[in-house]
Design a protein around this motif. Structure first.
Motif, short mmCIF file in Angstrom:
data_model
loop_
_atom_site.label_atom_id
_atom_site.label_comp_id
_atom_site.label_asym_id
_atom_site.label_seq_id
_atom_site.Cartn_x
_atom_site.Cartn_y
_atom_site.Cartn_z
N MET A 17 39.03 46.39 41.11
CA MET A 17 40.24 45.86 40.52
C MET A 17 40.93 44.85 41.44
O MET A 17 41.60 43.95 40.97
N ARG A 18 40.78 45.04 42.75
CA ARG A 18 41.45 44.14 43.69
C ARG A 18 40.92 42.72 43.54
O ARG A 18 41.66 41.76 43.69
N LYS A 19 39.66 42.60 43.25
CA LYS A 19 39.09 41.27 43.10
C LYS A 19 39.58 40.58 41.83
O LYS A 19 39.54 39.36 41.73
N LEU A 20 40.04 41.34 40.85
CA LEU A 20 40.55 40.72 39.63
C LEU A 20 41.81 39.90 39.90
O LEU A 20 41.99 38.83 39.32
N GLY A 65 44.59 42.96 36.66
CA GLY A 65 44.86 43.13 38.09
C GLY A 65 46.03 44.04 38.38
O GLY A 65 46.16 44.55 39.49
N PHE A 66 46.90 44.26 37.40
CA PHE A 66 48.03 45.17 37.60
C PHE A 66 47.58 46.63 37.76
O PHE A 66 48.33 47.46 38.26
N LYS A 67 46.36 46.95 37.34
CA LYS A 67 45.87 48.32 37.46
C LYS A 67 45.65 48.72 38.91
O LYS A 67 45.67 49.90 39.23
N ASP A 68 45.41 47.72 39.76
CA ASP A 68 45.21 48.01 41.19
C ASP A 68 46.57 48.17 41.85
O ASP A 68 47.36 47.24 41.93
N THR A 105 48.62 42.73 46.03
CA THR A 105 47.86 42.60 44.78
C THR A 105 48.79 42.54 43.57
O THR A 105 48.52 41.82 42.62
N LYS A 106 49.89 43.27 43.65
CA LYS A 106 50.87 43.22 42.57
C LYS A 106 51.54 41.85 42.50
O LYS A 106 51.73 41.30 41.41
N VAL A 107 51.86 41.28 43.68
CA VAL A 107 52.47 39.94 43.73
C VAL A 107 51.49 38.90 43.20
O VAL A 107 51.87 38.02 42.42
N ARG A 108 50.22 38.99 43.60
CA ARG A 108 49.20 38.06 43.09
C ARG A 108 49.08 38.15 41.59
O ARG A 108 48.96 37.14 40.89
#
Length: 177
Positions: A1-4, A54-57, A63-66
């Motif tokens: 998920m982080r890569k998303l 990507g919010f699932k990670d 990651t949330k900011v991205r």
């Protein structure tokens, strides 16, 4: 998920870059080497989908900011592209193919179109130089005419309505009677 979240961010930034290049190439009669706006719209919807996934990670705050940045940028791009597509479909006028010609050595393919903007503007003729895939460049524009007289002078020079254009040098001709 982080890569998303990274994939969504890079995709959206890439789509902004090619959208700006599209605007630049239209304004300066350069080679249009990017896909049409509807393809960019579909890719921006894909970027929005990746950003939402990507919010699932929830591993860290970055990651949330991205994901938020990617979501906001892709939504803005979707609205810009929808506006551009609707504007061009309403106000672009008609474009009818007059003729297509090839250079004597078959290296250049040129299509000439009759344009009519209706009440929004004038009528005229444009010449588009075709490239590989969807690549094209408008190199000739003449207002208030609806026909073209063509004659190839050599493999890269063409005479259009008594105006010589050297395609090898990348010339662009705008004529108004």
């Amino acid at each position: 998920m982080r890569k998303l979240s990274w994939s969504a961010l890079f995709l959206v930034l890439f789509l902004y870059f090619i959208s700006m290049y599209s605007l630049y190439s239209h304004m300066n009669n350069k080679w249009l080497v990017i896909p049409p706006n509807d393809v960019i719209l579909i890719l921006s919807i894909l970027g929005l989908t990746l950003a939402i996934l990507g919010f699932k990670d929830k591993s860290n705050k970055s990651t949330k900011v991205r994901s938020w940045v990617s979501t906001v940028l892709s939504v803005v791009l979707i609205f810009i592209l929808l506006g551009a597509l609707s504007f061009t479909s309403i106000f672009s006028g008609s474009k009818q193919l007059i003729t297509t010609t090839h250079s004597p050595d078959k290296n250049y393919t040129i299509s000439f179109y009759k344009t009519d903007a209706g009440a929004m503007g004038s009528f005229g003729v444009i010449g588009e130089l075709k490239g590989p895939l969807w690549f094209k460049r408008v190199f000739y524009y003449e207002r208030k005419t609806d026909q073209v007289d063509l004659e190839w002078i050599n493999n890269h020079t063409i005479s259009i309505n008594d105006q010589k254009v050297d395609l090898l040098n990348g010339e662009t001709v705008h004529r108004s009677p």
